[in-house]
Design a protein around this motif. Structure first.
Motif, PDB file in Angstrom:
ATOM      1  N   ASP A  33       0.817  -1.213   0.000  1.00 28.62           N
ATOM      2  CA  ASP A  33       0.000   0.000   0.000  1.00 28.62           C
ATOM      3  C   ASP A  33       0.849   1.261   0.000  1.00 28.62           C
TER       4      ASP A  33
ATOM      5  N   GLN B 125       4.849   0.615   5.093  1.00 28.69           N
ATOM      6  CA  GLN B 125       4.121  -0.093   4.043  1.00 28.69           C
ATOM      7  C   GLN B 125       3.536  -1.373   4.619  1.00 28.69           C
TER       8      GLN B 125
ATOM      9  N   SER C 136       0.689  -4.866   3.599  1.00 23.93           N
ATOM     10  CA  SER C 136       0.178  -5.678   2.489  1.00 23.93           C
ATOM     11  C   SER C 136      -1.283  -5.331   2.237  1.00 23.93           C
ATOM     12  N   ASP C 137      -1.527  -4.586   1.172  1.00 18.54           N
ATOM     13  CA  ASP C 137      -2.901  -4.274   0.797  1.00 18.54           C
ATOM     14  C   ASP C 137      -3.530  -5.460   0.082  1.00 18.54           C
TER      15      ASP C 137
ATOM     16  N   ARG D  80      -6.369  -8.811   5.004  1.00 20.35           N
ATOM     17  CA  ARG D  80      -5.236  -8.069   5.556  1.00 20.35           C
ATOM     18  C   ARG D  80      -5.335  -7.842   7.063  1.00 20.35           C
TER      19      ARG D  80
ATOM     20  N   ASN E 266      -0.965  -8.134   7.623  1.00 14.14           N
ATOM     21  CA  ASN E 266      -0.389  -7.155   6.691  1.00 14.14           C
ATOM     22  C   ASN E 266       0.788  -6.395   7.293  1.00 14.14           C
TER      23      ASN E 266
ATOM     24  N   ARG F 121      -8.527  -1.484  -4.678  1.00 14.20           N
ATOM     25  CA  ARG F 121      -8.389  -0.898  -3.348  1.00 14.20           C
ATOM     26  C   ARG F 121      -9.721  -0.718  -2.620  1.00 14.20           C
TER      27      ARG F 121
ATOM     28  N   ASP G 117     -14.100  -5.407   3.292  1.00 11.59           N
ATOM     29  CA  ASP G 117     -12.868  -6.020   2.824  1.00 11.59           C
ATOM     30  C   ASP G 117     -13.099  -7.359   2.127  1.00 11.59           C
TER      31      ASP G 117
END
Length: 342
Positions: A83, A104, A106-107, A128, A143, A222, A231
């Motif tokens: 992300d 950063q 993990s998207d 995530r 994430n 996204r 999500d």
């Protein structure tokens, strides 16, 4: 008066024409003199032979060397979407070199299982916000492994979670993903739930097939706020997106072209972060091994969870360890098709 003027103009024109004629004749005579010397009275002029200009034709380029066959064994590839708004590759290199975390996460987090025959593959998505044990760090959202230990820590986290070996890890950031999709000429995505993005351009996604450029594809991957189940729909959309990318890559037998495969790998290398020891040559071998992939034979699933809760002040998804163990066993034994749906 008019008659006298006309006579004057006519005389001037005649003078100009005579001058032009003299210049032309002089030029022609000079050109002939320069072209060949004048023949003497005792010589008979002989014709000048006309030479045939020689043309050097370059030899055809040699055919590209063949790409080696990938070993016919099943493999697991972890795909991470960072992300980070900056360059994730640089941030990952800094974390590897110094151990310092970078902003950063993990998207996107997908485990891709590729059977030995390479004609199909299976995608296991992980939410995530799922709370797991991160090796060397402790409990946290899955994430967060990327933030604290880069792709190595994220890879170790997923390996430990499933009890499997991950053979390769690939990561793209937002900018790299847009470049990849635009480099492919866009992708066709079948939108199951229409919505308007709450990000960037506010792109409107209509039901059915949408042709998306890089920016629109990023917004599609996204979005979560536009959906009732947040999500979970975002994860499903990410699976749809990966299907579309793979369909575009394999369209028209593109991966059968050795030159095209190498060009693809060289193009993607600017944006991809990969695990240590995985170089461009190995990436080409992996891509070439997927040349017979049937996009309609891609199975997908989302790793089950045991509901939501709060841990350390964070809203999280609780792992369903029984389901995770079953999925891990299916991955090890080549039965993941029993869980994934086409």
């Amino acid at each position: 008066m008019a008659y006298g003027r006309r006579r004057w103009i006519a005389a001037l024109l005649a003078l100009v024409l005579v001058a032009v004629g003299v210049v032309a004749v002089t030029s022609l005579n000079r050109a002939g003199t320069e072209a060949r010397p004048a023949a003497s009275p005792s010589e008979t002029p002989s014709p000048t032979p006309t030479g045939t200009p020689s043309k050097t034709v370059p030899p055809p380029p040699p055919p590209p060397p063949p790409i080696p066959q990938h070993p016919a064994v099943a493999m697991n590839v972890l795909v991470i979407g960072s992300d980070m708004r900056g360059i994730a590759k640089d941030a990952a290199a800094h974390t590897d070199a110094t151990g310092e975390p970078r902003d950063q996460r993990s998207d996107v987090l997908m485990l891709v299982h590729v059977p030995a025959h390479r004609r199909s593959l299976y995608i296991v998505s992980m939410n995530r916000d799922m709370w797991v044990d991160i090796p060397g760090f402790g409990g946290g959202k899955i994430n967060a492994g990327l933030q604290y230990g880069g792709i190595d820590m994220t890879t170790q986290t997923v390996q430990q979670l499933f009890g499997i070996t991950i053979h390769h890890t690939l990561m793209l950031d937002f900018g790299g993903f847009k470049l990849l999709v635009d480099g492919l000429g866009g992708i066709d995505v079948n939108v199951p739930v229409p919505f308007q993005s709450t990000h960037d351009t506010g792109h409107v996604f209509r039901p059915g097939v949408n042709h998306l450029n890089g920016q629109a594809a990023l917004e599609f991957s996204r979005e979560r706020y536009a959906f009732v189940d947040g999500d979970f729909q975002r994860v499903r959309n990410q699976q749809i997106l990966l299907r579309a990318v793979l369909a575009r890559l394999t369209a028209g037998g593109a991966l059968n072209d050795v030159t095209a495969v190498r060009s693809l790998v060289n193009f993607a290398s600017c944006c991809l972060t990969v695990n240590k020891g995985f170089n461009a040559a190995q990436a080409a071998i992996l891509a070439y091994s997927l040349r017979n992939l049937n996009p309609k034979s891609i199975g997908t699933m989302t790793l089950p969870t045991a509901g939501s809760g709060f841990i350390a002040g964070q809203s999280v998804l609780l792992p369903d360890y029984g389901a995770i163990a079953a999925v891990g066993a299916a991955l090890r034994e080549g039965r993941i098709g029993e869980f994934a749906v086409p």
